[in-house]
Design a protein around this motif. Structure first.
Motif, PDB file in Angstrom:
ATOM      1  N   ASN A  49      -1.503  -4.216  14.639  1.00 61.45           N
ATOM      2  CA  ASN A  49      -1.888  -4.112  13.227  1.00 61.45           C
ATOM      3  C   ASN A  49      -0.839  -3.319  12.443  1.00 61.45           C
ATOM      4  O   ASN A  49      -0.510  -3.660  11.293  1.00 61.45           O
ATOM      5  N   ALA A  50      -0.329  -2.245  13.036  1.00 61.81           N
ATOM      6  CA  ALA A  50       0.666  -1.426  12.344  1.00 61.81           C
ATOM      7  C   ALA A  50       1.930  -2.222  12.042  1.00 61.81           C
ATOM      8  O   ALA A  50       2.520  -2.115  10.947  1.00 61.81           O
ATOM      9  N   ARG A  51       2.383  -3.033  12.974  1.00 62.12           N
ATOM     10  CA  ARG A  51       3.571  -3.825  12.746  1.00 62.12           C
ATOM     11  C   ARG A  51       3.331  -4.867  11.641  1.00 62.12           C
ATOM     12  O   ARG A  51       4.210  -5.121  10.791  1.00 62.12           O
ATOM     13  N   ALA A  52       2.155  -5.472  11.670  1.00 64.49           N
ATOM     14  CA  ALA A  52       1.846  -6.453  10.636  1.00 64.49           C
ATOM     15  C   ALA A  52       1.789  -5.796   9.255  1.00 64.49           C
ATOM     16  O   ALA A  52       2.307  -6.338   8.250  1.00 64.49           O
ATOM     17  N   ALA A  56       4.133  -6.340   5.919  1.00 60.36           N
ATOM     18  CA  ALA A  56       3.558  -6.673   4.611  1.00 60.36           C
ATOM     19  C   ALA A  56       3.944  -5.648   3.549  1.00 60.36           C
ATOM     20  O   ALA A  56       4.181  -5.988   2.374  1.00 60.36           O
ATOM     21  N   LEU A  57       4.044  -4.377   3.952  1.00 62.17           N
ATOM     22  CA  LEU A  57       4.357  -3.326   2.998  1.00 62.17           C
ATOM     23  C   LEU A  57       5.822  -3.350   2.573  1.00 62.17           C
ATOM     24  O   LEU A  57       6.186  -2.851   1.494  1.00 62.17           O
ATOM     25  N   ALA A  58       6.669  -3.938   3.387  1.00 66.02           N
ATOM     26  CA  ALA A  58       8.090  -3.959   3.077  1.00 66.02           C
ATOM     27  C   ALA A  58       8.386  -4.738   1.791  1.00 66.02           C
ATOM     28  O   ALA A  58       9.410  -4.504   1.136  1.00 66.02           O
ATOM     29  N   SER A  59       7.468  -5.670   1.431  1.00 63.11           N
ATOM     30  CA  SER A  59       7.676  -6.458   0.216  1.00 63.11           C
ATOM     31  C   SER A  59       7.181  -5.740  -1.031  1.00 63.11           C
ATOM     32  O   SER A  59       7.302  -6.261  -2.137  1.00 63.11           O
ATOM     33  N   ARG A  60       6.574  -4.572  -0.865  1.00 59.67           N
ATOM     34  CA  ARG A  60       6.048  -3.825  -1.989  1.00 59.67           C
ATOM     35  C   ARG A  60       6.953  -2.627  -2.272  1.00 59.67           C
ATOM     36  O   ARG A  60       7.757  -2.222  -1.444  1.00 59.67           O
ATOM     37  N   SER A  61       6.735  -2.035  -3.383  1.00 62.13           N
ATOM     38  CA  SER A  61       7.457  -0.820  -3.738  1.00 62.13           C
ATOM     39  C   SER A  61       6.682   0.364  -3.199  1.00 62.13           C
ATOM     40  O   SER A  61       5.515   0.578  -3.559  1.00 62.13           O
ATOM     41  N   ALA A  62       7.332   1.098  -2.297  1.00 60.70           N
ATOM     42  CA  ALA A  62       6.654   2.234  -1.681  1.00 60.70           C
ATOM     43  C   ALA A  62       6.342   3.325  -2.685  1.00 60.70           C
ATOM     44  O   ALA A  62       5.543   4.208  -2.424  1.00 60.70           O
ATOM     45  N   THR A  63       6.934   3.316  -3.886  1.00 69.33           N
ATOM     46  CA  THR A  63       6.684   4.344  -4.907  1.00 69.33           C
ATOM     47  C   THR A  63       5.635   3.928  -5.907  1.00 69.33           C
ATOM     48  O   THR A  63       5.293   4.697  -6.806  1.00 69.33           O
ATOM     49  N   ASP A  64       5.155   2.746  -5.789  1.00 65.44           N
ATOM     50  CA  ASP A  64       4.094   2.269  -6.691  1.00 65.44           C
ATOM     51  C   ASP A  64       2.764   2.800  -6.166  1.00 65.44           C
ATOM     52  O   ASP A  64       2.167   2.221  -5.280  1.00 65.44           O
ATOM     53  N   ALA A  65       2.342   3.934  -6.725  1.00 63.49           N
ATOM     54  CA  ALA A  65       1.151   4.608  -6.166  1.00 63.49           C
ATOM     55  C   ALA A  65      -0.078   3.749  -6.261  1.00 63.49           C
ATOM     56  O   ALA A  65      -0.874   3.687  -5.325  1.00 63.49           O
ATOM     57  N   LEU A  66      -0.297   3.087  -7.427  1.00 64.48           N
ATOM     58  CA  LEU A  66      -1.504   2.274  -7.599  1.00 64.48           C
ATOM     59  C   LEU A  66      -1.493   1.132  -6.607  1.00 64.48           C
ATOM     60  O   LEU A  66      -2.473   0.876  -5.916  1.00 64.48           O
ATOM     61  N   GLY A 147      12.352   5.389   4.731  1.00 64.87           N
ATOM     62  CA  GLY A 147      12.295   6.586   5.556  1.00 64.87           C
ATOM     63  C   GLY A 147      10.904   7.158   5.695  1.00 64.87           C
ATOM     64  O   GLY A 147      10.721   8.185   6.318  1.00 64.87           O
ATOM     65  N   GLY A 148       9.913   6.529   5.131  1.00 65.26           N
ATOM     66  CA  GLY A 148       8.537   6.992   5.278  1.00 65.26           C
ATOM     67  C   GLY A 148       7.933   6.541   6.601  1.00 65.26           C
ATOM     68  O   GLY A 148       8.570   5.884   7.427  1.00 65.26           O
ATOM     69  N   VAL A 149       6.649   6.891   6.785  1.00 71.80           N
ATOM     70  CA  VAL A 149       5.933   6.559   8.029  1.00 71.80           C
ATOM     71  C   VAL A 149       4.553   6.059   7.651  1.00 71.80           C
ATOM     72  O   VAL A 149       3.877   6.643   6.790  1.00 71.80           O
ATOM     73  N   MET A 150       4.123   4.979   8.322  1.00 72.96           N
ATOM     74  CA  MET A 150       2.737   4.509   8.189  1.00 72.96           C
ATOM     75  C   MET A 150       1.986   4.932   9.442  1.00 72.96           C
ATOM     76  O   MET A 150       2.449   4.708  10.558  1.00 72.96           O
ATOM     77  N   VAL A 151       0.832   5.559   9.242  1.00 73.59           N
ATOM     78  CA  VAL A 151       0.029   6.060  10.355  1.00 73.59           C
ATOM     79  C   VAL A 151      -1.322   5.368  10.343  1.00 73.59           C
ATOM     80  O   VAL A 151      -2.013   5.359   9.317  1.00 73.59           O
ATOM     81  N   LEU A 152      -1.701   4.795  11.497  1.00 68.08           N
ATOM     82  CA  LEU A 152      -3.030   4.217  11.672  1.00 68.08           C
ATOM     83  C   LEU A 152      -3.775   5.074  12.680  1.00 68.08           C
ATOM     84  O   LEU A 152      -3.261   5.334  13.783  1.00 68.08           O
ATOM     85  N   THR A 153      -4.934   5.537  12.329  1.00 72.01           N
ATOM     86  CA  THR A 153      -5.777   6.318  13.256  1.00 72.01           C
ATOM     87  C   THR A 153      -7.164   5.728  13.293  1.00 72.01           C
ATOM     88  O   THR A 153      -7.665   5.224  12.286  1.00 72.01           O
ATOM     89  N   SER A 154      -7.770   5.785  14.510  1.00 71.80           N
ATOM     90  CA  SER A 154      -9.126   5.243  14.677  1.00 71.80           C
ATOM     91  C   SER A 154      -9.846   6.062  15.733  1.00 71.80           C
ATOM     92  O   SER A 154      -9.249   6.472  16.743  1.00 71.80           O
ATOM     93  N   SER A 155     -11.102   6.298  15.487  1.00 69.88           N
ATOM     94  CA  SER A 155     -11.894   7.093  16.440  1.00 69.88           C
ATOM     95  C   SER A 155     -12.075   6.338  17.749  1.00 69.88           C
ATOM     96  O   SER A 155     -12.232   5.112  17.772  1.00 69.88           O
ATOM     97  N   LEU A 156     -12.076   7.087  18.844  1.00 69.30           N
ATOM     98  CA  LEU A 156     -12.319   6.531  20.182  1.00 69.30           C
ATOM     99  C   LEU A 156     -13.757   6.763  20.633  1.00 69.30           C
ATOM    100  O   LEU A 156     -14.046   6.709  21.832  1.00 69.30           O
ATOM    101  N   ALA A 157     -14.641   7.001  19.660  1.00 73.42           N
ATOM    102  CA  ALA A 157     -16.030   7.317  20.026  1.00 73.42           C
ATOM    103  C   ALA A 157     -16.684   6.200  20.808  1.00 73.42           C
ATOM    104  O   ALA A 157     -17.397   6.443  21.799  1.00 73.42           O
ATOM    105  N   ASP A 158     -16.455   4.939  20.390  1.00 77.50           N
ATOM    106  CA  ASP A 158     -17.092   3.824  21.107  1.00 77.50           C
ATOM    107  C   ASP A 158     -16.563   3.720  22.532  1.00 77.50           C
ATOM    108  O   ASP A 158     -17.331   3.511  23.485  1.00 77.50           O
TER     109      ASP A 158
END
Length: 475
Positions: A49-52, A56-66, A147-158
């Protein structure tokens, strides 16, 4: 009745421990592996999912907050995970949150070690982290060229809930298995304990001299084999006890008869009116009874020395041919008295490495056995021969032979054959065999109807060199 620490309790405890050890081994093999696989599967999915999302994010402007907030919220909703985009500043390297689907209420990921490692290395980093009292799977992927980082986190409760369920199942299965092992082990141990108790009672019966009741165990395992061995021992002890009783009776008779005869002869010898011829005949009979007592005492003394390991034998060159001739001369009167024909077949010298006195004693026992225990008119032959590396002295007779059921027992101590020709203490053949073994030899039996041979085989000795002729010296 079982006692604490007895074999029944030990068998049950051993079975429970075996079951517990097996369950523990299964737990160690399954549970850690299951937890690791569930976490890895979660991380694999999040990595894809992170790679996908990074593509997808590479086509957007990372500075466009909205646009960035909308992107991370949509991604979080789609993949049911927390998505955060962090900007990299420095040096020194530090991260700042640009967008986070969890909102400002959630703990910031600016100092997340996985995110920092990804920003520092420029490569995808994944792992398990502990925060806010829970376990989380985290995947950080660099956003190039920003140079930024995308972080995906998910609980391991299940996943961890599944692992806890398996742990509880193992614990329950262990308790059930232990209970079953306890019940079955107690039942099996009770069966074996009863069998062992029967063997114990049988051993106690044998110990106090009760040999009539057989030792029975129908099992085909080690206890069954032990019962068979016990019963074989019982039979042998019964035979030995019977032989002992018979020997005591025979020895009593052997001792009582000459003693009574001696007493009678001594009383008669005191008669002053007794003529010289009768007195001489009584003296000869008295001498015969004394010799009979001496032989019996000598046999018993030899047996006691053999059993104690104190019987000394010499190792010297013995001519068995000469022994056979001495035997023939000594026993010819006995053979004549009983109507036997005694012959010596020894055409050449046969040298053995043995004790001359003991060889003569053993050979005498074999020859006397043939003369005494065969019918009148039986031909008895004493042979001296070489057989390979053995020097042999054999006593052959043409009597009726020895019954097959007696062959295995003729060398037993105290054994006396049944029939009208049976006599003596039953020690002669046993002593002959023991003497032969002390000299490194054997005594064997070969028998069939009309032909019986007892063979004394001894180590052959080198033929002694003839003594030099004396040289006459003239003076």
């Amino acid at each position: 009745m079982s006692i604490p620490g007895g074999i029944r309790a030990r068998l049950v405890l051993a079975l429970v421990l075996i079951v517990g050890a097996a369950q523990l081994a299964a737990y160690l093999m399954v549970v850690p592996s299951l937890e690791r696989r569930l976490v890895d599967a979660k991380l694999d999915q999040m990595q894809d999912n992170a790679r996908a999302l990074a593509t997808a994010l590479a086509s957007r402007s990372a500075t466009d907050a909205l646009g960035l907030d909308s992107f991370v919220n949509g991604a979080a909703s789609t993949f049911d995970t927390r998505v955060a985009v962090l900007g990299a500043l420095g040096p020194p390297l530090r991260l700042t949150t640009l967008a986070d689907s969890a909102g400002s209420e959630a703990p910031s990921l600016d100092e997340d070690p996985i995110a920092m490692e990804s920003a520092r290395s420029g490569a995808l980093v994944r792992g398990r982290t502990e925060r806010s009292g829970g376990s989380y799977a985290a995947v950080a992927i660099p956003l190039l060229p920003s140079g930024g980082v995308m972080v995906l986190t998910s609980s391991l409760a299940d996943q961890l809930a599944t692992v806890r369920l398996v742990k509880r199942s193992f614990a329950l299965a262990t308790l059930v298995a232990a209970a079953i092992a306890l019940v079955l082990g107690a039942a099996a141990a009770a069966v074996h304990a009863r069998r062992i108790s029967r063997l114990e009672r049988a051993a106690n019966r044998i110990a106090v001299g009760h040999f009539d009741e057989p030792v029975v165990d129908t099992g085909d395992d080690e206890l069954g084999q032990l019962a068979v061995a016990f019963d074989r021992m019982r039979v042998q002890l019964r035979q030995l006890d019977t032989a002992r009783k018979e020997f005591v009776a025979n020895a009593s008779h052997e001792l009582r008869t000459p003693l009574f005869s001696l007493a009678g002869f001594l009383e008669l010898l005191t008669d002053e009116d007794l003529d010289d011829e009768t007195r001489q005949r009584f003296l000869v009979s008295t001498r015969e009874q004394v010799d009979r007592l001496s032989r019996l005492a000598g046999d018993l003394l030899d047996l006691s020395r053999i059993d104690a390991g104190r019987l000394h034998v010499e190792h010297e060159d013995v001519d068995l041919t000469e022994t056979a001739l001495i035997l023939g001369e000594e026993l010819q009167p006995v053979a004549t008295l009983r109507g036997h024909t005694l012959a010596i077949d020894a055409p050449e010298a046969v040298w053995a490495d043995a004790d001359e006195e003991r060889v003569l004693q053993a050979a005498r026992a074999l020859a006397v056995n043939a003369l005494v225990h065969t019918p009148e008119g039986t031909r008895v032959i004493v042979h001296a021969r070489y057989q390979g590396a053995r020097a042999t002295l054999a006593v052959e007779d043409h009597g009726p032979g020895i019954p097959p059921d007696h062959v295995d027992r003729v060398f037993d101590r105290f054994y006396r054959g049944e029939g009208t020709t049976a006599s003596g203490s039953g020690l002669g053949l046993a002593i002959a065999r023991e003497l032969a073994e002390c000299m490194g030899g054997t005594v064997t039996l070969s028998t069939r109807p009309g032909h019986t041979v007892f063979t004394l085989a001894l180590p052959a000795a080198a033929v002694p060199a003839p003594a030099p002729e004396p040289i006459a010296v003239s003076t």
